[in-house]
Design a protein around this motif. Sequence first.
Motif, short mmCIF file in Angstrom:
data_model
loop_
_atom_site.label_atom_id
_atom_site.label_comp_id
_atom_site.label_asym_id
_atom_site.label_seq_id
_atom_site.Cartn_x
_atom_site.Cartn_y
_atom_site.Cartn_z
N ARG A 282 43.14 23.89 23.58
CA ARG A 282 43.68 25.24 23.77
C ARG A 282 42.55 26.26 23.80
O ARG A 282 41.64 26.20 22.97
N GLN A 283 42.65 27.20 24.70
CA GLN A 283 41.54 28.09 24.93
C GLN A 283 42.05 29.44 25.41
O GLN A 283 43.04 29.51 26.12
N ARG A 284 41.40 30.49 24.96
CA ARG A 284 41.75 31.83 25.48
C ARG A 284 40.57 32.47 26.17
O ARG A 284 40.69 33.50 26.79
N THR A 285 39.40 31.89 26.03
CA THR A 285 38.22 32.46 26.67
C THR A 285 37.67 31.45 27.68
O THR A 285 37.51 30.28 27.36
N PHE A 286 37.46 31.93 28.88
CA PHE A 286 36.91 31.06 29.92
C PHE A 286 35.73 31.78 30.54
O PHE A 286 35.68 33.01 30.54
N ALA A 287 34.79 30.99 31.04
CA ALA A 287 33.66 31.61 31.72
C ALA A 287 33.92 31.57 33.21
O ALA A 287 34.65 30.69 33.70
N THR A 288 33.36 32.51 33.92
CA THR A 288 33.46 32.50 35.37
C THR A 288 32.96 31.15 35.89
O THR A 288 31.87 30.72 35.48
N GLY A 289 33.75 30.47 36.71
CA GLY A 289 33.34 29.18 37.21
C GLY A 289 34.02 28.01 36.48
O GLY A 289 34.00 26.89 36.95
N ASP A 290 34.64 28.31 35.31
CA ASP A 290 35.35 27.28 34.57
C ASP A 290 36.64 26.89 35.29
O ASP A 290 37.09 27.57 36.21
N GLN A 291 37.24 25.82 34.80
CA GLN A 291 38.60 25.50 35.22
C GLN A 291 39.54 25.81 34.08
O GLN A 291 39.25 25.51 32.92
N LEU A 292 40.66 26.41 34.43
CA LEU A 292 41.67 26.79 33.44
C LEU A 292 42.92 25.99 33.76
O LEU A 292 43.33 25.92 34.92
N GLY A 355 36.55 40.20 31.88
CA GLY A 355 37.64 41.12 31.61
C GLY A 355 38.83 40.38 31.03
O GLY A 355 38.82 39.15 30.91
N GLY A 356 39.84 41.14 30.68
CA GLY A 356 41.06 40.55 30.16
C GLY A 356 42.04 40.35 31.31
O GLY A 356 42.17 41.21 32.19
N TYR A 357 42.71 39.21 31.34
CA TYR A 357 43.68 38.93 32.39
C TYR A 357 44.95 38.38 31.74
O TYR A 357 44.91 37.90 30.61
N THR A 358 46.04 38.45 32.48
CA THR A 358 47.26 37.83 31.99
C THR A 358 47.73 36.83 33.03
O THR A 358 47.48 37.00 34.22
N VAL A 359 48.37 35.81 32.53
CA VAL A 359 48.96 34.85 33.45
C VAL A 359 50.44 34.74 33.11
O VAL A 359 50.82 34.73 31.94
N THR A 360 51.27 34.72 34.15
CA THR A 360 52.71 34.57 33.98
C THR A 360 53.16 33.44 34.89
O THR A 360 52.76 33.39 36.05
N VAL A 361 53.97 32.53 34.37
CA VAL A 361 54.54 31.51 35.23
C VAL A 361 56.06 31.62 35.17
O VAL A 361 56.62 32.10 34.20
N TYR A 381 40.79 35.71 28.40
CA TYR A 381 39.63 36.55 28.60
C TYR A 381 38.57 35.78 29.37
O TYR A 381 38.37 34.60 29.15
N VAL A 382 37.95 36.47 30.32
CA VAL A 382 36.90 35.84 31.10
C VAL A 382 35.58 36.49 30.77
O VAL A 382 35.48 37.72 30.73
N SER A 383 34.57 35.69 30.50
CA SER A 383 33.24 36.25 30.29
C SER A 383 32.35 35.82 31.44
O SER A 383 32.52 34.75 32.00
N SER A 384 31.45 36.68 31.81
CA SER A 384 30.57 36.37 32.95
C SER A 384 29.12 36.60 32.58
O SER A 384 28.37 37.17 33.35
N VAL A 385 28.75 36.17 31.38
CA VAL A 385 27.35 36.35 31.00
C VAL A 385 26.48 35.58 31.98
O VAL A 385 26.78 34.45 32.32
N GLY A 386 25.46 36.20 32.47
CA GLY A 386 24.56 35.52 33.39
C GLY A 386 24.97 35.64 34.85
O GLY A 386 24.22 35.24 35.73
N VAL A 387 26.15 36.20 35.09
CA VAL A 387 26.56 36.38 36.49
C VAL A 387 26.21 37.81 36.89
O VAL A 387 26.65 38.76 36.25
N LEU A 388 25.42 37.93 37.92
CA LEU A 388 25.00 39.26 38.36
C LEU A 388 26.06 39.86 39.25
O LEU A 388 25.86 39.99 40.46
N ALA A 389 27.21 40.17 38.69
CA ALA A 389 28.29 40.69 39.52
C ALA A 389 29.24 41.50 38.68
O ALA A 389 29.28 41.36 37.46
N GLY A 390 29.96 42.40 39.33
CA GLY A 390 30.97 43.18 38.64
C GLY A 390 32.22 43.19 39.48
O GLY A 390 32.21 42.78 40.64
#
Lengths: 432, 285
Positions: A282-292, A355-361, A381-390
């Motif tokens: 179970r996870q609430r934080t994912f990094a950009t590029g992860d699979q959820l 950023g913070g996101y919500t998912v609804t199914v 929540y998604v973190s993008s440490v190391g990603v040069l993007a906004g």
Amino acid sequence: MANSVELHGVGKRYTQTHQSSDLFYKKLLALGRRRSRNPLWALSDIDLEIEQGETIGIIGRNGSGKTTLLRLLSGVSAPTTGRVRVVGRVAPLIGIGVGFNNELTGRENVEVNGRLLGMTPAEIRANFDAIVDFSEIEQFIDTPVKFYSSGMFLRLAFAVAIHTTPEVFVLDEILAVGDLAFQLKCMARMREIQASGTTIVIVTHNLHTLDRIAPRAVLLSHGKLVYDGPTEQAIGRMHEVMQQETRDRGGRDDLMLQEGNAPTYLGGAEVVLDLVDTTGVRQRTFATGDQLVIRMDVMFEREVTDPILGLMVAPVGLGSPAYTTFTDKGAYRGTHGPGRPLNAEITLNVRLLAGGYTVTVAAYESDGDVMLGSTTPESFYVSSVGVLAGGFVNLEAEIAIDGRPVTAPPRERLAGRSDIANSDPGPADPTP
Amino acid sequence: MTSRTAAEREVFELTGQRTPVHVLLRDVFRHRDLLVMMARHDYRSRYRSASLGLMWSVSLPLLQGVVIAIVFSHLVGGGRAKAYVPYVIVGMSAWSFLSQTVTSASTSIVDSGAIAGRIYFPRLLLPAIPASANVPGLVISLLIAEVIALVTGAGLHLTLLLLPAVVVLAWILVVSIGAVMSMAHVYSRDVRYVIQALTLILFYAAPIIYGLSANGGRRALPASLRDYVIANPATGVVQFARYALTGHADYLGRSLLWTGGWTVLFLLATLVLYSRFERVSVDRL
């Protein structure tokens, strides 16, 4: 390094008095009886140590005790129990421009405000030009601030605040006002302050800026410190806490969005979901590029054939979804009903940015027009440490100048990040 | 950025206990320049948009004094002595400083709730700000009263050199009363109205429009009420101002003793109240 801030067993009690008892005759009447005061512990049993030079975030929902903690740290208010110890001068930036007097000129306000924020008269004189320069209002500095535009007012107030040189900086919300150029200037100045070894304590709702600034965060919930550790983890925990509280209230989360033009909702199924990573944790934080992975269970109250499943992902606080999708009509054949639940697993590539996101199914009848049931929006929540993007979506730009690539392939840069985001609370270890 | 060694750093520790009195006083002393600055700005901002500026605060009590002098000497009857006009004006000048300052000082903590709730600085500065900002007005109106006294033939007295002492006494008195009242006002918003009622009563219970003894055509107070009037905290200041400007005041010693006693009492109450409530009163703002 020495501790800059220490809190030991700190509690803060407020006594709420009933509104009516402020009236004199009611007070007289109440004299004989036990006072019906209602103690409220805004904070209890807080232990916290912050090292000199650290930047730390304080997060939590409204009413979790963040503001009370700030007031204790800035010395405005004393704790009911325990001990607050702060080494060095504190400059609280709580409410920008509060000390400003409309009748006074910019210059005079800078003097008083700087002094209130702990600068000595000599420091104010020494920094005066820098402050005026930063605020970009040179020609109006001797005009009463009541003639200022709100932008000018804020810029000047900010300029003063950000030029104080305390050992401990206490901020309410991250410093960013005005247009983009001025915001960038504020951020640059913040980094200067950070680099100079000043301890910074930030209370904020702006979670996705926080993890760029503060490596460590504490999470408050109902006046208790429930998490202290890496910011990404703290934010993940906050989403869990929020979700739990929403479930406990049996309502929808006040932070979450309602879908727009939803199909007719007739009921007939209960939908629950679980967010996990690829290993099933179970996870609430994912990094950009992860699979959820969304694990979805639908319990039907009546017989339904060939149901359709739908999914929506939306950024918290924005009115429109970032992504929606549905199963194809007729792509799934099956009959369900009471005692015959449906289990589905949805795997998403997280191309989202911090950023913070919500998912609804949701589950629908076979034609897709009638919704049987949906979950409340679950946040992650998604973190993008190391990603040069906004922004919201990682479009993985590859830029070449004169045929020479000037961005590293995005995939490589992301490598290893998921390990950090998915690890247990503890210091993030960058080595694989 | 300046770097400081650990020894130079100030450390603050907060517990639920009361603030020790020496810490309270040290904090005030360290922030004395802030008091001067805030008083100056308070003074400037108050009169900035009025074209006559400071003249308003000076001329209003003067005008009041003149009106009262005319009404009481001509219409109500009694003395037509020239000495009555400066007598009333001196009294009014001192009184209006006391009453106006105590009124604005007593709401000072609540009025500055926005800053006080966010930034710590010694709360004792707050009641001292209006007291200090009103000092120039007091000095100027006393000097004008002196001119009027001279014109009406009172003669110049060496006691005029005591004027700074008058101002200091008045300042300490209003700061101590204002400090107690402003802290009380945080906990009970009735205080503001109590002050209004008290200033109304104390005005008539002070030797402003009448004398403590018959002299120069003034009406005198019945002896049975005299002791109460002398016990009024304002009386000492009013009589002291009179003594400095005109070289004479009845029962000066006793009224000063009373005023001094009140001041000490209020100062002690201030220390007790502020050491107990300074860091928790903000929770009620």
